[in-house]
Enzyme design. Sequence first.
Site, PDB file in Angstrom:
ATOM      1  N   SER A 174       0.818  -1.220   0.000  1.00 39.66           N
ATOM      2  CA  SER A 174       0.000   0.000   0.000  1.00 39.66           C
ATOM      3  C   SER A 174       0.849   1.266   0.000  1.00 39.66           C
ATOM      4  CB  SER A 174      -0.931   0.009   1.218  1.00 39.66           C
ATOM      5  OG  SER A 174      -0.186  -0.023   2.422  1.00 39.66           O
ATOM      6  N   HIS A 175       2.119   1.159   0.435  1.00 39.25           N
ATOM      7  CA  HIS A 175       3.012   2.319   0.450  1.00 39.25           C
ATOM      8  C   HIS A 175       4.132   2.186  -0.581  1.00 39.25           C
ATOM      9  CE1 HIS A 175       0.948   2.963   4.239  1.00 39.25           C
ATOM     10  NE2 HIS A 175       1.503   4.145   4.331  1.00 39.25           N
ATOM     11  N   GLU A 194      -5.527   0.606   3.243  1.00 44.38           N
ATOM     12  CA  GLU A 194      -6.125  -0.705   3.012  1.00 44.38           C
ATOM     13  C   GLU A 194      -7.568  -0.560   2.530  1.00 44.38           C
ATOM     14  OE1 GLU A 194      -6.659  -4.673   2.538  1.00 44.38           O
ATOM     15  OE2 GLU A 194      -4.759  -3.641   2.954  1.00 44.38           O
TER      16      GLU A 194
END
Length: 333
Positions: free
Chosen positions: A46-47, A188
Amino acid sequence: MTDMRLTLDQVEELALEALVSAGASRKQAVPVARSTRLAERDGIRSHGLMYIPVYAEHLRCGKVLGDAIPTVSHPRPGAIRVDAAYGFAHAAIDGGWPVFDAAVREQGVAAMAVSRSYNCGVLGHHAERLAEAGLVGLCFTNAPASMAPTGGTKAVIGTNPFALAVPDGSGGARLVIDQSASAIAKSEIILRARKGEAIEPGWALDADGNPTEDAEAALAGSMRPVGGQKGFGLGLTVEIFAAALSGGNLGMEASPFSGPKGGPPGTGQFFIGFDPGAFSGDGFGTAMAQLAEAITDQEGARLPGARRAANRAQTLREGVVVDAALMDRIKTA
């Protein structure tokens, strides 16, 4: 286009090329590309590359200033201030780091405040950087408001993570605690919304303050704090350090980290470094070894950060798989 398997060097180069193409100077882009590499290495997708199209969009619309030049000041022996000038947090943090590191070693403890900043990537990596230098790192970052107080419906603070890392005495981190004040990271929920998937019960509220499992409704509503009032208290603590104390925008004042609306978020970070030798000498390492052993000796228990370490080993063996749709978004960002 088919899915691709990339090495970490290729991940970093892909990120760097996209950021520079979108208008970032190399001084701004290089630390963000390195941060992207570390996120993919640790399995924190996600990063990682998923965020590059967002960064590119924000460079183009002016939410991040690609030519920003951070300024560093040292008003007191144990206090370092960095003005990110609405550029990436990563470049501002790098700019102040040498002064910060020296101050911690000289004073035994020092703090660095970063203002007029932006998303700093995986917060735990900054704490781990301190641990790898033999220091204890405690880090805070605030985010645009997305979490309402317990019993309320209007978002006041962001997911507001904190991170703590301690050295292992061998140039690494014995453990890394990196957690947000919300039940789940907002990234998320964004990922679930993009895939059209439901979220888990207890993660979020809709705009009317009702529990929801619809990702889009959650993004229009607010995140739920982990542990109810205790989680909100943790997030408020982070807000005090990362925003009020650093001089950054409160979450209520910051524009979103997603989408083109609003100017630069202007959020903040706050880092505290401790030299354990200044306080307990060799006793710190002994105590941490005992504490870690008490955890790992129990079947099924693991130290915070152990999963990331396992992901690193797997990534180094197998590389990073980038799906065709994401690669297309990066190439056209």
